[in-house]
Design a protein around this motif. Structure first.
Motif, mmCIF file in Angstrom:
data_model
loop_
_atom_site.group_PDB
_atom_site.id
_atom_site.type_symbol
_atom_site.label_atom_id
_atom_site.label_comp_id
_atom_site.label_asym_id
_atom_site.label_seq_id
_atom_site.Cartn_x
_atom_site.Cartn_y
_atom_site.Cartn_z
ATOM 1 N N GLU A 32 0.850 -1.181 0.000
ATOM 2 C CA GLU A 32 0.000 0.000 0.000
ATOM 3 C C GLU A 32 0.895 1.243 0.000
ATOM 4 O O GLU A 32 1.789 1.375 0.828
ATOM 5 N N LEU A 33 0.655 2.142 -0.953
ATOM 6 C CA LEU A 33 1.451 3.360 -1.066
ATOM 7 C C LEU A 33 0.603 4.574 -0.702
ATOM 8 O O LEU A 33 -0.616 4.559 -0.896
ATOM 9 N N PRO A 34 1.228 5.626 -0.221
ATOM 10 C CA PRO A 34 0.466 6.840 0.089
ATOM 11 C C PRO A 34 -0.122 7.441 -1.192
ATOM 12 O O PRO A 34 0.358 7.154 -2.296
ATOM 13 N N PRO A 35 -1.130 8.273 -1.070
ATOM 14 C CA PRO A 35 -1.654 8.949 -2.265
ATOM 15 C C PRO A 35 -0.613 9.903 -2.834
ATOM 16 O O PRO A 35 0.280 10.368 -2.122
ATOM 17 N N ALA A 36 -0.749 10.176 -4.123
ATOM 18 C CA ALA A 36 0.174 11.120 -4.763
ATOM 19 C C ALA A 36 -0.052 12.527 -4.214
ATOM 20 O O ALA A 36 -1.199 12.939 -4.030
ATOM 21 N N PRO A 37 1.017 13.258 -3.927
ATOM 22 C CA PRO A 37 0.841 14.636 -3.467
ATOM 23 C C PRO A 37 0.103 15.473 -4.517
ATOM 24 O O PRO A 37 0.175 15.187 -5.715
ATOM 25 N N ARG A 38 -0.569 16.484 -4.060
ATOM 26 C CA ARG A 38 -1.329 17.314 -4.996
ATOM 27 C C ARG A 38 -0.405 18.037 -5.968
ATOM 28 O O ARG A 38 -0.726 18.209 -7.143
ATOM 29 N N GLU A 66 7.541 15.782 -15.708
ATOM 30 C CA GLU A 66 6.340 15.652 -14.889
ATOM 31 C C GLU A 66 6.176 14.208 -14.444
ATOM 32 O O GLU A 66 6.291 13.276 -15.246
ATOM 33 N N LEU A 67 5.938 14.044 -13.162
ATOM 34 C CA LEU A 67 5.727 12.708 -12.616
ATOM 35 C C LEU A 67 4.315 12.222 -12.909
ATOM 36 O O LEU A 67 3.361 12.998 -12.890
ATOM 37 N N MET A 68 4.205 10.919 -13.167
ATOM 38 C CA MET A 68 2.891 10.289 -13.246
ATOM 39 C C MET A 68 2.462 9.882 -11.843
ATOM 40 O O MET A 68 3.299 9.721 -10.945
ATOM 41 N N ASP A 69 1.171 9.714 -11.642
ATOM 42 C CA ASP A 69 0.653 9.448 -10.297
ATOM 43 C C ASP A 69 1.303 8.237 -9.653
ATOM 44 O O ASP A 69 1.647 8.255 -8.463
ATOM 45 N N HIS A 70 1.469 7.159 -10.434
ATOM 46 C CA HIS A 70 2.020 5.945 -9.819
ATOM 47 C C HIS A 70 3.474 6.166 -9.399
ATOM 48 O O HIS A 70 3.933 5.589 -8.408
ATOM 49 N N ALA A 129 6.319 9.333 -2.519
ATOM 50 C CA ALA A 129 5.703 9.729 -1.249
ATOM 51 C C ALA A 129 6.040 8.711 -0.165
ATOM 52 O O ALA A 129 6.241 9.071 1.009
ATOM 53 N N SER A 130 6.131 7.442 -0.528
ATOM 54 C CA SER A 130 6.514 6.407 0.429
ATOM 55 C C SER A 130 7.952 6.607 0.892
ATOM 56 O O SER A 130 8.267 6.459 2.079
ATOM 57 N N VAL A 131 8.845 6.968 -0.052
ATOM 58 C CA VAL A 131 10.238 7.252 0.329
ATOM 59 C C VAL A 131 10.288 8.446 1.275
ATOM 60 O O VAL A 131 11.028 8.438 2.263
ATOM 61 N N SER A 188 17.080 11.102 -4.570
ATOM 62 C CA SER A 188 17.035 12.537 -4.284
ATOM 63 C C SER A 188 16.201 12.819 -3.037
ATOM 64 O O SER A 188 16.602 13.605 -2.165
ATOM 65 N N VAL A 189 15.049 12.166 -2.938
ATOM 66 C CA VAL A 189 14.171 12.367 -1.777
ATOM 67 C C VAL A 189 14.855 11.883 -0.496
ATOM 68 O O VAL A 189 14.768 12.519 0.557
ATOM 69 N N ALA A 190 15.542 10.728 -0.580
ATOM 70 C CA ALA A 190 16.179 10.140 0.603
ATOM 71 C C ALA A 190 17.563 10.718 0.864
ATOM 72 O O ALA A 190 18.183 10.372 1.871
#
Length: 718
Positions: free
Chosen positions: A217-223, A233-237, A243-245, A271-273
């Motif tokens: 289960e992954l968090p929803p995509a940020p707005r 541009e990122l795709m939702d998936h 968002a999980s990272v 990059s996020v981590a």
């Protein structure tokens, strides 16, 4: 009765006699501490359960015994009597460890010299040495050169050390601890410790226990997308995984189908981590593409590609890209650089745990987990096909991610299984165990699942590096062609009275058109046609290997080529890799052609159809596939579109991805750009989209004009 006789009689009668004088046992030093600890572990094994803390103690005893034995043998300060006494006591300890390991055979793996040493084991070692009278214990950090000494001899002798790595090590010899995320968990007894768990875990996936999709289960995509660089541009998936990272997850088996952007997700996850420096281990065929994707998705990060002996690499880069085949030469310095993240592309390459490739990867992963105290490294295994032969293929990937230690669950996985409250004999254990592993970080999305994210049809370039003798020959031929065109232009410019270095675009195009016409009249020499044919032949095997990876990951693939030798080479590669294929060629009878089409469309065992761009580019329906590999580039944008539309047509239920195999640093790359430019003509004429002006010349002329113009400007700068 004499005194001696009375003493003997008294002894027989039980009368106490004076004790014999023995040398007192030396209870100082490290060996008595080891003896005490060994008896504690032995008692634990006799009770039938060796707790995780005692397993750590068992390993530390073995490590210190080796150190003490070496000291006893080499010390010049010990007398021969003291040396023999120390070795005798160590032999006794070895017997205790052997008996303990016989009671719990899982302890045997901890006796191996190469067994990973946890931070808890290092801390306990210091405690035992301190208790033995050694006041200061320093963990020595080996130089990169010395690291090779710990490797197997056959690997150690092949080690190289690029000069820039020495410079980086000298500039920052210490790896700083990450104090904000120190892991405070300590091993503890689990009621599952004495259960055999790997078999049930694998069986849970083999039977699909629980019936749910194998994706956490992954968090929803940020707005708002605040991660990707401008213009991307990122795709939702993709955004959901990132968002999980951001929430702190650090280990993933990312098993998305090809075309869903696994590379971009991995690079942005780093990059996020802040998982830099980052090591990316990839197949050779996609090494160049990984470097390009780093620049595309994280343009503020420096990337270096490791090839050959690594000379010329940038050791101060943020991202290091290396292919599996040369890991054995670079393992020494890679294990000591202090990576905070590691990505495995096509991770099924390590499925055989006994292979050298797999062992090297595991050693790298272990070093990354252990070298930066307190760090929580990012580990990502990317593969659309984690299972090639059977469910046992999971074992290597799980071990890489830290979910297994040999054939036993890691402490992390054991704790999560404990939380289910179930044991393997309980109903529902398999479903709960499968979900537990999934929640550790398995992510799997199919094209059809995220169809709303994807365009209906897209073309993705896959640059490959031709670093063989054939590749060098191609680049030399291209340089000779450009030199010939440049000399012709200089003569024309001189005759017209132009200043040296001035670019006259009309004359540039005139020379390019003349060259194309001469090339059409002659099939020999370094013409653009023979050059592209040679490039196609050089790319054939790489293109076929990539198509094979896609076929195993996502299903059927349509493989397009222009020349018969490229088709032949592709079919040989598919056969060598046990991938079933059929072909559609210009010399086939109608019946043979239809038989090949029917087999591809209807036979699940047929994975690839090898098509001639000219013979199969129009009039065929091949919707059984949603992936197209263009091994050779077309001469017109329309030809490329027609080839892709064999798949992208009515009846196609999935988004279509066309993978163009492009030879980097050759004219091939420029032709790919020109094909895209020519697409603007159709957009402007049929859809009214303003794409700017396009050349009316052929792609061949445009390509030669582009090369010549660049050569003139380059000569002027010199």
């Amino acid at each position: 009765m004499s005194r001696r006789t009375r003493a003997q009689a008294g002894g027989r009668a039980g009368v106490h006699t004076a004790p014999r004088h023995r040398k007192p046992v030396d209870n100082t030093g490290v060996i008595p501490q080891l003896a005490k600890a060994a008896r504690e572990v032995e008692a634990s094994a006799q009770r039938g359960k060796v707790s995780p803390s005692n397993r750590t103690k068992f390993q530390v005893i073995a490590l210190l015994m080796r150190e003490e034995r070496a000291k006893a043998k080499e010390s010049t300060e010990l007398s021969e009597h003291d040396r023999a006494e120390a070795l005798k006591r160590l032999d006794g300890l070895a017997s205790i460890l052997a008996k303990t390991a016989a009671r719990d055979t899982s302890l045997i793996s901890l006796l191996e010299p190469g067994a990973p040493v946890s931070e808890a084991a290092k801390a306990l070692r210091k405690q035992m040495l301190f208790a033995g009278g050694i006041e200061m214990v320093v963990d020595e950090q080996p130089e990169p050169e010395a690291q090779a000494e710990k490797l197997p001899p056959e690997i150690a002798q092949r080690q190289v050390l690029p000069g820039s790595v020495k410079a980086r090590t000298r500039s920052n010899p210490f790896l700083a601890p990450v104090l904000t995320s120190v892991n405070t968990t300590t091993p503890h007894y689990s009621r599952l410790s004495n259960w055999e768990l790997l078999g049930p875990l694998l069986r849970a996936f083999e039977t699909g226990a629980g019936g749910n999709a194998a994706s956490m289960e992954l968090p929803p995509a940020p707005r708002w997308d605040r991660i990707s660089p401008p213009g991307q541009e990122l795709m939702d998936h993709q955004a959901r995984l990132l968002a999980s990272v951001a929430e702190g997850h650090r280990a993933y088996l990312l098993a998305d189908e090809p075309g869903l952007g696994k590379t971009a997700q991995a690079l942005l996850a780093a990059s996020v981590a802040d998982a830099y420096p980052l090591l990316c281990v990839v197949p050779n065929v996609v090494k160049t593409n990984w470097a390009r994707e780093v620049q595309r998705w994280t343009p503020n990060r420096r990337v270096t590609v490791i090839s050959g002996d690594g000379q010329g690499i940038d050791a101060f880069a943020d991202v290091f890209v290396v292919n599996y085949e040369i890991l054995d030469r670079h393992l020494g310095w890679l294990t000591s650089l202090g990576f905070k993240g590691m990505v495995l592309d096509e991770a099924h390459f390590i499925k055989n745990l006994q292979s050298q490739r797999s062992r090297l990867v595991m050693q790298l992963a272990t070093s990354i987990r252990s070298r930066v105290p307190g760090a929580d490294p990012l580990l990502m295994a990317l593969t659309g096909t984690p299972l090639i032969n059977d469910v046992d293929d999971f074992k290597a990937i799980w071990q890489f991610l830290g979910w297994l230690e040999g054939d036993r669950p890691s402490q992390l996985l054991l704790d999560r299984l404990d939380e289910t409250g179930l044991v393997p004999s309980d109903p529902g254990f398999l479903a709960a165990a499968r979900q537990t592993v999934i929640d550790l970080g398995i992510v799997r999305r199919r094209k059809i699942d995220v169809a709303a994210d994807l365009p209906a049809k897209r073309v993705v370039d896959m640059p490959v590096e031709l670093d063989s003798d054939e590749g060098r020959s191609i680049r030399a031929a291209e340089a000779a062609l450009v030199a010939r065109l440049l000399e012709r232009y200089r003569r024309m410019a001189s005759a017209a009275g132009l200043e040296p270095g001035v670019v006259d675009l009309d004359r540039v195009r005139m020379i390019a058109r003349q060259e194309v016409e001469e090339s059409k009249a002659s099939s020999t020499g370094a013409s653009i046609f023979t050059m592209l044919r040679t490039i196609g032949a050089a790319k054939a095997r790489l293109a076929a290997e990539y198509a094979g990876q896609i076929a195993r990951s996502a299903g059927k693939v349509v493989f397009f080529a222009k020349h018969i030798e490229v088709m032949d080479a592709a079919e040989r590669t598919f056969a060598e890799n046990e991938i079933s294929s059929v072909s559609i060629r210009g010399d086939q009878s109608p019946a043979a052609r239809q038989a090949a089409i029917d087999a591809f469309q209807n036979d699940p065992s047929v994975q690839v159809v090898v098509c001639s761009l000219l013979a199969a580019g129009v009039g065929l329906n091949l919707q059984a596939a949603s992936d197209v590999v263009l091994a050779e580039l077309s001469w017109t944008a329309a030809e490329q579109t027609q080839a892709i539309d064999r798949v992208h047509r009515i009846g196609q239920e999935e988004p279509v991805t066309a993978w163009r195999i492009v030879a980097a640093q050759t004219i091939d790359a420029r032709i790919a750009e020109l094909i895209d430019d020519k697409q603007g003509l159709a957009l402007r004429a049929l859809e009214g989209i303003d794409t700017g002006e396009q050349s009316a010349d052929s792609i061949q002329v445009d390509a030669l004009a582009s090369l010549l113009e660049a050569a003139i400007r380059g000569a002027r700068r010199q």
